[in-house]
Design a protein around this motif. Structure first.
Motif, PDB file in Angstrom:
ATOM      1  N   ARG A  66      -9.335 -10.579   3.606  1.00 33.81           N
ATOM      2  CA  ARG A  66      -9.676 -10.922   4.986  1.00 33.81           C
ATOM      3  C   ARG A  66      -8.517 -10.611   5.935  1.00 33.81           C
ATOM      4  NH1 ARG A  66     -13.676 -15.843   5.205  1.00 33.81           N
ATOM      5  NH2 ARG A  66     -14.684 -15.617   3.198  1.00 33.81           N
ATOM      6  N   ALA A  67      -7.295 -10.885   5.498  1.00 34.56           N
ATOM      7  CA  ALA A  67      -6.126 -10.591   6.325  1.00 34.56           C
ATOM      8  C   ALA A  67      -5.962  -9.088   6.507  1.00 34.56           C
ATOM      9  CB  ALA A  67      -4.872 -11.202   5.710  1.00 34.56           C
ATOM     10  N   ALA A  68      -6.196  -8.332   5.445  1.00 33.04           N
ATOM     11  CA  ALA A  68      -6.080  -6.878   5.533  1.00 33.04           C
ATOM     12  C   ALA A  68      -7.113  -6.308   6.501  1.00 33.04           C
ATOM     13  CB  ALA A  68      -6.249  -6.246   4.148  1.00 33.04           C
ATOM     14  N   LYS A  69      -8.335  -6.840   6.460  1.00 36.57           N
ATOM     15  CA  LYS A  69      -9.360  -6.392   7.401  1.00 36.57           C
ATOM     16  C   LYS A  69      -8.967  -6.737   8.830  1.00 36.57           C
ATOM     17  CE  LYS A  69     -13.409  -6.358   4.427  1.00 36.57           C
ATOM     18  NZ  LYS A  69     -14.746  -6.935   4.179  1.00 36.57           N
ATOM     19  N   ALA A  70      -8.401  -7.915   9.038  1.00 38.60           N
ATOM     20  CA  ALA A  70      -7.970  -8.321  10.377  1.00 38.60           C
ATOM     21  C   ALA A  70      -6.826  -7.443  10.877  1.00 38.60           C
ATOM     22  CB  ALA A  70      -7.542  -9.786  10.380  1.00 38.60           C
ATOM     23  N   ALA A  71      -5.984  -6.983   9.947  1.00 39.28           N
ATOM     24  CA  ALA A  71      -4.851  -6.134  10.324  1.00 39.28           C
ATOM     25  C   ALA A  71      -5.237  -4.667  10.411  1.00 39.28           C
ATOM     26  CB  ALA A  71      -3.722  -6.304   9.306  1.00 39.28           C
ATOM     27  N   GLY A  72      -6.385  -4.304   9.843  1.00 38.18           N
ATOM     28  CA  GLY A  72      -6.802  -2.909   9.859  1.00 38.18           C
ATOM     29  C   GLY A  72      -6.057  -2.058   8.859  1.00 38.18           C
ATOM     30  N   VAL A  73      -5.628  -2.651   7.754  1.00 40.63           N
ATOM     31  CA  VAL A  73      -4.914  -1.931   6.703  1.00 40.63           C
ATOM     32  C   VAL A  73      -5.564  -2.253   5.367  1.00 40.63           C
ATOM     33  CG1 VAL A  73      -2.717  -1.940   7.963  1.00 40.63           C
ATOM     34  CG2 VAL A  73      -3.226  -3.787   6.366  1.00 40.63           C
ATOM     35  N   SER A  74      -5.136  -1.559   4.325  1.00 35.36           N
ATOM     36  CA  SER A  74      -5.653  -1.850   2.991  1.00 35.36           C
ATOM     37  C   SER A  74      -4.914  -3.057   2.414  1.00 35.36           C
ATOM     38  CB  SER A  74      -5.481  -0.640   2.066  1.00 35.36           C
ATOM     39  OG  SER A  74      -4.114  -0.460   1.764  1.00 35.36           O
ATOM     40  N   VAL A  75      -5.494  -3.638   1.388  1.00 30.40           N
ATOM     41  CA  VAL A  75      -4.860  -4.778   0.726  1.00 30.40           C
ATOM     42  C   VAL A  75      -3.539  -4.340   0.107  1.00 30.40           C
ATOM     43  CG1 VAL A  75      -5.107  -6.524  -1.089  1.00 30.40           C
ATOM     44  CG2 VAL A  75      -7.072  -5.900   0.305  1.00 30.40           C
ATOM     45  N   ASP A  76      -3.497  -3.131  -0.452  1.00 29.02           N
ATOM     46  CA  ASP A  76      -2.257  -2.625  -1.034  1.00 29.02           C
ATOM     47  C   ASP A  76      -1.153  -2.525   0.012  1.00 29.02           C
ATOM     48  OD1 ASP A  76      -3.162  -2.432  -3.622  1.00 29.02           O
ATOM     49  OD2 ASP A  76      -3.789  -0.344  -3.422  1.00 29.02           O
ATOM     50  N   GLN A  77      -1.502  -2.058   1.199  1.00 34.23           N
ATOM     51  CA  GLN A  77      -0.500  -1.962   2.257  1.00 34.23           C
ATOM     52  C   GLN A  77      -0.050  -3.354   2.687  1.00 34.23           C
ATOM     53  OE1 GLN A  77      -2.879   0.433   4.919  1.00 34.23           O
ATOM     54  NE2 GLN A  77      -1.443   2.149   4.714  1.00 34.23           N
ATOM     55  N   LEU A  78      -0.979  -4.279   2.760  1.00 34.69           N
ATOM     56  CA  LEU A  78      -0.648  -5.633   3.193  1.00 34.69           C
ATOM     57  C   LEU A  78       0.261  -6.338   2.191  1.00 34.69           C
ATOM     58  CD1 LEU A  78      -1.598  -7.781   5.446  1.00 34.69           C
ATOM     59  CD2 LEU A  78      -2.884  -8.735   3.538  1.00 34.69           C
ATOM     60  N   LEU A  79      -0.046  -6.186   0.903  1.00 31.21           N
ATOM     61  CA  LEU A  79       0.705  -6.903  -0.126  1.00 31.21           C
ATOM     62  C   LEU A  79       1.819  -6.075  -0.736  1.00 31.21           C
ATOM     63  CD1 LEU A  79      -2.192  -8.701  -2.000  1.00 31.21           C
ATOM     64  CD2 LEU A  79      -0.738  -9.582  -0.183  1.00 31.21           C
ATOM     65  N   GLY A  80       1.995  -4.853  -0.253  1.00 28.31           N
ATOM     66  CA  GLY A  80       3.066  -4.012  -0.780  1.00 28.31           C
ATOM     67  C   GLY A  80       2.707  -3.468  -2.144  1.00 28.31           C
ATOM     68  N   GLY A  81       1.788  -2.546  -2.171  1.00 26.87           N
ATOM     69  CA  GLY A  81       1.354  -1.941  -3.427  1.00 26.87           C
ATOM     70  C   GLY A  81       2.468  -1.145  -4.079  1.00 26.87           C
ATOM     71  N   LEU A  82       2.106  -0.341  -5.042  1.00 25.66           N
ATOM     72  CA  LEU A  82       3.088   0.449  -5.756  1.00 25.66           C
ATOM     73  C   LEU A  82       3.743   1.454  -4.818  1.00 25.66           C
ATOM     74  CD1 LEU A  82       1.035   1.160  -8.972  1.00 25.66           C
ATOM     75  CD2 LEU A  82       2.867  -0.492  -8.684  1.00 25.66           C
ATOM     76  N   ALA A  83       5.034   1.561  -4.916  1.00 27.93           N
ATOM     77  CA  ALA A  83       5.789   2.487  -4.074  1.00 27.93           C
ATOM     78  C   ALA A  83       5.899   3.839  -4.766  1.00 27.93           C
ATOM     79  CB  ALA A  83       7.188   1.934  -3.798  1.00 27.93           C
ATOM     80  N   SER A  84       5.937   4.875  -3.978  1.00 30.34           N
ATOM     81  CA  SER A  84       6.115   6.214  -4.511  1.00 30.34           C
ATOM     82  C   SER A  84       7.572   6.385  -4.935  1.00 30.34           C
ATOM     83  CB  SER A  84       5.764   7.238  -3.430  1.00 30.34           C
ATOM     84  OG  SER A  84       5.980   8.529  -3.921  1.00 30.34           O
ATOM     85  N   VAL A  85       7.782   7.122  -5.997  1.00 29.04           N
ATOM     86  CA  VAL A  85       9.125   7.297  -6.538  1.00 29.04           C
ATOM     87  C   VAL A  85      10.022   8.044  -5.565  1.00 29.04           C
ATOM     88  CG1 VAL A  85      10.453   8.312  -8.430  1.00 29.04           C
ATOM     89  CG2 VAL A  85       8.258   7.253  -8.888  1.00 29.04           C
ATOM     90  N   ASP A  86       9.476   8.999  -4.825  1.00 28.81           N
ATOM     91  CA  ASP A  86      10.305   9.821  -3.951  1.00 28.81           C
ATOM     92  C   ASP A  86      10.431   9.236  -2.541  1.00 28.81           C
ATOM     93  OD1 ASP A  86       7.693  10.262  -3.292  1.00 28.81           O
ATOM     94  OD2 ASP A  86       7.950  12.383  -2.835  1.00 28.81           O
ATOM     95  N   ARG A  87      10.022   7.991  -2.341  1.00 27.14           N
ATOM     96  CA  ARG A  87      10.108   7.366  -1.016  1.00 27.14           C
ATOM     97  C   ARG A  87      10.858   6.042  -1.094  1.00 27.14           C
ATOM     98  NH1 ARG A  87       7.563   9.913   2.928  1.00 27.14           N
ATOM     99  NH2 ARG A  87       5.882  11.326   2.390  1.00 27.14           N
ATOM    100  N   CYS A  88      11.554   5.724  -0.020  1.00 18.26           N
ATOM    101  CA  CYS A  88      12.242   4.440   0.086  1.00 18.26           C
ATOM    102  C   CYS A  88      11.189   3.323   0.177  1.00 18.26           C
ATOM    103  CB  CYS A  88      13.138   4.433   1.328  1.00 18.26           C
ATOM    104  SG  CYS A  88      13.878   2.823   1.665  1.00 18.26           S
TER     105      CYS A  88
END
Length: 95
Positions: A66-88
């Protein structure tokens, strides 16, 4: 003969995810202007949203959705999903 119960896996957030959800709720409160407006958008009670944001109650995956929908982002983005190896993981810039 009694019916066999099906056991569903327990879906809960990790401590890190709960911390990120609380931070996201506080940011969304600032964006929406009040707890009541945010709670209305999330279709939850004001008390529930405030309790989760202030750490008095644990959030659930449904609350994160529900928070992710309110923010207009995915749940992974909201909760900090897996990070890419080549990115900070903090700023997202390429290494």
């Amino acid at each position: 003969m009694p019916k066999r119960r099906r056991f569903a896996p327990c879906l809960s957030l990790t401590p890190t995810q709960r911390k990120r959800l609380r931070a996201a709720l506080r940011s969304l409160r600032a964006a929406y202007g009040s707890w009541s407006c945010l709670a209305e958008v999330m279709d939850m009670s004001v008390i529930a949203v405030e309790s989760i944001a202030n750490g008095r109650a644990n959030g659930s995956p449904a609350t994160a959705l529900r928070a992710a929908k309110a923010a207009g982002v995915s749940v992974d983005q909201l909760l900090g999903g897996l990070a890419s190896v080549d990115r900070c993981p903090t700023c997202g810039r390429s290494a």
